[in-house]
Motif scaffolding. Structure first.
Motif, PDB file in Angstrom:
ATOM      1  N   GLY A 189      41.875  40.220  39.366  1.00 33.65           N
ATOM      2  CA  GLY A 189      42.199  40.554  37.992  1.00 33.65           C
ATOM      3  C   GLY A 189      43.271  41.618  37.867  1.00 33.65           C
ATOM      4  O   GLY A 189      43.559  42.080  36.763  1.00 33.65           O
ATOM      5  N   CYS A 190      43.848  42.028  39.007  1.00 34.43           N
ATOM      6  CA  CYS A 190      44.902  43.054  39.001  1.00 34.43           C
ATOM      7  C   CYS A 190      46.218  42.396  39.407  1.00 34.43           C
ATOM      8  O   CYS A 190      46.401  42.045  40.584  1.00 34.43           O
ATOM      9  CB  CYS A 190      44.560  44.175  39.978  1.00 34.43           C
ATOM     10  N   ASN A 191      47.122  42.253  38.469  1.00 36.62           N
ATOM     11  CA  ASN A 191      48.373  41.534  38.732  1.00 36.62           C
ATOM     12  C   ASN A 191      49.122  42.071  39.946  1.00 36.62           C
ATOM     13  O   ASN A 191      49.618  41.300  40.770  1.00 36.62           O
ATOM     14  CB  ASN A 191      49.273  41.592  37.496  1.00 36.62           C
ATOM     15  N   HIS A 192      49.199  43.393  40.063  1.00 35.35           N
ATOM     16  CA  HIS A 192      49.997  43.986  41.136  1.00 35.35           C
ATOM     17  C   HIS A 192      49.348  43.840  42.507  1.00 35.35           C
ATOM     18  O   HIS A 192      49.941  44.181  43.523  1.00 35.35           O
ATOM     19  CB  HIS A 192      50.252  45.464  40.837  1.00 35.35           C
ATOM     20  N   MET A 193      48.087  43.333  42.550  1.00 30.82           N
ATOM     21  CA  MET A 193      47.389  43.138  43.819  1.00 30.82           C
ATOM     22  C   MET A 193      47.285  41.666  44.198  1.00 30.82           C
ATOM     23  O   MET A 193      46.523  41.304  45.099  1.00 30.82           O
ATOM     24  CB  MET A 193      45.976  43.734  43.736  1.00 30.82           C
ATOM     25  N   ALA A 194      48.044  40.814  43.539  1.00 24.94           N
ATOM     26  CA  ALA A 194      47.860  39.368  43.719  1.00 24.94           C
ATOM     27  C   ALA A 194      48.005  38.935  45.168  1.00 24.94           C
ATOM     28  O   ALA A 194      47.188  38.162  45.680  1.00 24.94           O
ATOM     29  CB  ALA A 194      48.843  38.610  42.830  1.00 24.94           C
ATOM     30  N   LEU A 195      49.035  39.407  45.849  1.00 21.02           N
ATOM     31  CA  LEU A 195      49.258  38.973  47.229  1.00 21.02           C
ATOM     32  C   LEU A 195      48.107  39.419  48.134  1.00 21.02           C
ATOM     33  O   LEU A 195      47.571  38.625  48.922  1.00 21.02           O
ATOM     34  CB  LEU A 195      50.583  39.520  47.757  1.00 21.02           C
ATOM     35  N   GLY A 234      57.872  36.877  49.685  1.00 24.42           N
ATOM     36  CA  GLY A 234      59.099  36.854  48.889  1.00 24.42           C
ATOM     37  C   GLY A 234      58.824  36.565  47.429  1.00 24.42           C
ATOM     38  O   GLY A 234      59.391  37.215  46.538  1.00 24.42           O
ATOM     39  N   LEU A 235      57.953  35.592  47.163  1.00 28.26           N
ATOM     40  CA  LEU A 235      57.611  35.246  45.786  1.00 28.26           C
ATOM     41  C   LEU A 235      56.916  36.407  45.082  1.00 28.26           C
ATOM     42  O   LEU A 235      57.167  36.681  43.899  1.00 28.26           O
ATOM     43  CB  LEU A 235      56.702  34.014  45.762  1.00 28.26           C
ATOM     44  N   PHE A 236      56.047  37.088  45.816  1.00 33.43           N
ATOM     45  CA  PHE A 236      55.313  38.203  45.212  1.00 33.43           C
ATOM     46  C   PHE A 236      56.254  39.339  44.824  1.00 33.43           C
ATOM     47  O   PHE A 236      56.199  39.865  43.705  1.00 33.43           O
ATOM     48  CB  PHE A 236      54.233  38.710  46.158  1.00 33.43           C
ATOM     49  N   TYR A 237      57.138  39.717  45.748  1.00 30.60           N
ATOM     50  CA  TYR A 237      58.017  40.843  45.442  1.00 30.60           C
ATOM     51  C   TYR A 237      59.061  40.488  44.388  1.00 30.60           C
ATOM     52  O   TYR A 237      59.552  41.374  43.682  1.00 30.60           O
ATOM     53  CB  TYR A 237      58.646  41.394  46.719  1.00 30.60           C
ATOM     54  N   GLN A 238      59.361  39.212  44.252  1.00 25.54           N
ATOM     55  CA  GLN A 238      60.196  38.754  43.139  1.00 25.54           C
ATOM     56  C   GLN A 238      59.541  39.102  41.798  1.00 25.54           C
ATOM     57  O   GLN A 238      60.205  39.483  40.845  1.00 25.54           O
ATOM     58  CB  GLN A 238      60.322  37.231  43.239  1.00 25.54           C
ATOM     59  N   GLN A 239      58.229  38.942  41.737  1.00 26.46           N
ATOM     60  CA  GLN A 239      57.474  39.119  40.496  1.00 26.46           C
ATOM     61  C   GLN A 239      56.908  40.526  40.315  1.00 26.46           C
ATOM     62  O   GLN A 239      56.456  40.886  39.225  1.00 26.46           O
ATOM     63  CB  GLN A 239      56.291  38.136  40.465  1.00 26.46           C
ATOM     64  N   PHE A 240      56.893  41.306  41.388  1.00 25.56           N
ATOM     65  CA  PHE A 240      56.109  42.538  41.420  1.00 25.56           C
ATOM     66  C   PHE A 240      56.436  43.501  40.283  1.00 25.56           C
ATOM     67  O   PHE A 240      55.546  43.993  39.583  1.00 25.56           O
ATOM     68  CB  PHE A 240      56.307  43.235  42.774  1.00 25.56           C
ATOM     69  N   GLU A 241      57.718  43.772  40.070  1.00 22.84           N
ATOM     70  CA  GLU A 241      58.103  44.756  39.051  1.00 22.84           C
ATOM     71  C   GLU A 241      57.698  44.268  37.656  1.00 22.84           C
ATOM     72  O   GLU A 241      57.236  45.046  36.823  1.00 22.84           O
ATOM     73  CB  GLU A 241      59.608  45.025  39.114  1.00 22.84           C
ATOM     74  N   PHE A 242      57.871  42.980  37.411  1.00 25.84           N
ATOM     75  CA  PHE A 242      57.446  42.395  36.142  1.00 25.84           C
ATOM     76  C   PHE A 242      55.936  42.521  35.960  1.00 25.84           C
ATOM     77  O   PHE A 242      55.457  42.903  34.885  1.00 25.84           O
ATOM     78  CB  PHE A 242      57.864  40.928  36.080  1.00 25.84           C
ATOM     79  N   LEU A 243      55.187  42.212  36.996  1.00 23.70           N
ATOM     80  CA  LEU A 243      53.720  42.277  36.911  1.00 23.70           C
ATOM     81  C   LEU A 243      53.249  43.702  36.630  1.00 23.70           C
ATOM     82  O   LEU A 243      52.353  43.924  35.820  1.00 23.70           O
ATOM     83  CB  LEU A 243      53.089  41.759  38.205  1.00 23.70           C
ATOM     84  N   ILE A 246      54.080  44.608  32.772  1.00 22.29           N
ATOM     85  CA  ILE A 246      53.260  44.079  31.679  1.00 22.29           C
ATOM     86  C   ILE A 246      51.896  44.757  31.633  1.00 22.29           C
ATOM     87  O   ILE A 246      51.312  44.909  30.552  1.00 22.29           O
ATOM     88  CB  ILE A 246      53.113  42.543  31.722  1.00 22.29           C
ATOM     89  N   VAL A 247      51.409  45.210  32.786  1.00 20.70           N
ATOM     90  CA  VAL A 247      50.125  45.921  32.789  1.00 20.70           C
ATOM     91  C   VAL A 247      50.305  47.345  32.265  1.00 20.70           C
ATOM     92  O   VAL A 247      49.566  47.796  31.390  1.00 20.70           O
ATOM     93  CB  VAL A 247      49.510  45.933  34.202  1.00 20.70           C
ATOM     94  N   SER A 248      51.291  48.048  32.786  1.00 21.45           N
ATOM     95  CA  SER A 248      51.473  49.454  32.401  1.00 21.45           C
ATOM     96  C   SER A 248      51.908  49.600  30.945  1.00 21.45           C
ATOM     97  O   SER A 248      51.644  50.625  30.307  1.00 21.45           O
ATOM     98  CB  SER A 248      52.498  50.132  33.316  1.00 21.45           C
TER      99      SER A 248
END
Length: 292
Positions: A189-195, A234-243, A246-248
């Motif tokens: 449930g934590c976007n930044h921990m997806a990987l 690679g896919l995760f770090y592409q999205q990381f800043e966005f993820l 949106i939470v913060s």
């Protein structure tokens, strides 16, 4: 019913004139999530501003979501209530409307004991035959459930079948997996921990991100499932800043601002929540541009 994969969260659109729920726009949001290849739709979570809806609006959103999805993917209805009576009432509605699962989190004013939490889940289970996903989100709900307590509820309460872990502690997920010997499905449930969560054995990822970035979360999940770890990273770090953003910035405000940037007005968040300021809107626009 077994649910896994990407669980896409809806926002709740509000009509700018009446300030009521805009069900037509909610249908568009659902269709965008489905186009993002989500494996289930979850309504009435924090992204959906469930805590700010009237009881009638809650029912409208729950019923409409089930009808609009029309069996294309499973529908999960979020329930977070201060009282057990209200939670059981909502669970009955979710069953009546045809939902496939409820995601239940206890809200706390007084600090709840483990026995009180257990009884809360037991009574909701008694009120509805729907499978229950335990939702542990201490930052929002004021209740922090240990892996041991949640696994005890899975073992001892008939309809409790899965766990959504949002404490932000990856060790909780490892413990759930270890103590259950991988038998109890848990969701990130934590976007930044997806990987980290997916590589730790999570059955899926609950996220509002597909509202704005389509199937990119699903691509990440599939890369992990296929043991393509370099691609997944690679896919995760592409999205990381966005993820993180949106939470913060507040899920409801950030996702609604993102829709506006994409030309779809779903209204702003409901007070006391505030829309994103100009600087944050510009930052979000840049993040979305980078993810095209």
């Amino acid at each position: 019913m077994k649910i896994s994969g990407i669980i896409g969260y809806t926002v709740t659109p509000f009509d700018p004139c009446t300030q009521g729920v805009d069900l037509a726009k909610l249908g568009e949001v659902i269709d965008i999530l489905l186009a993002g290849d989500v494996d289930a739709i979850a309504a009435l979570g924090s992204a959906g501003e469930a805590a700010y809806l009237t009881a009638q609006e809650w029912q409208q959103v729950a019923e409409f979501t089930v009808k609009h999805v029309a069996g294309r993917v499973p529908v999960i209805i979020g329930i977070a209530a201060l009282t057990t009576a209200q939670a059981t009432t909502y669970a009955k509605y979710a069953h009546q409307f045809g939902a496939d699962m409820i995601m239940l989190s206890p809200f706390s004013y007084y600090q709840l004991s483990e026995q009180e939490i257990f009884e809360h889940y037991q009574q909701v289970s008694n009120a509805s035959p729907l499978p229950i996903m335990i939702y542990n989100n201490p930052a929002v709900c004021g209740v922090d459930m240990t892996p041991e307590l949640m696994l005890a509820m899975v073992a001892d309460i008939e309809n409790v079948v899965a766990i959504k872990e949002s404490s932000g502690d990856i060790q909780r997920m490892h413990k759930i997996y270890h103590l259950s010997e991988g038998a109890v499905p848990f969701f990130n449930g934590c976007n930044h921990m997806a990987l980290e969560a997916l590589t730790a054995g999570a059955a899926g990822w609950c996220t509002a991100a597909p509202c704005l970035i389509g199937d990119k979360p699903k691509q990440l999940l599939q890369a992990v499932a296929n043991s393509e770890f370099e691609r997944a990273q690679g896919l995760f770090y592409q999205q990381f800043e966005f993820l993180e953003f949106i939470v913060s910035s507040g899920l409801a405000a950030a996702v609604k601002a993102g829709f506006a940037l994409k030309g779809m007005d779903v209204g702003g968040p409901r007070a006391p929540l505030l829309p994103l300021n100009d600087a944050k809107q510009k930052q979000l626009a840049q993040l979305l541009s980078n993810l095209r």
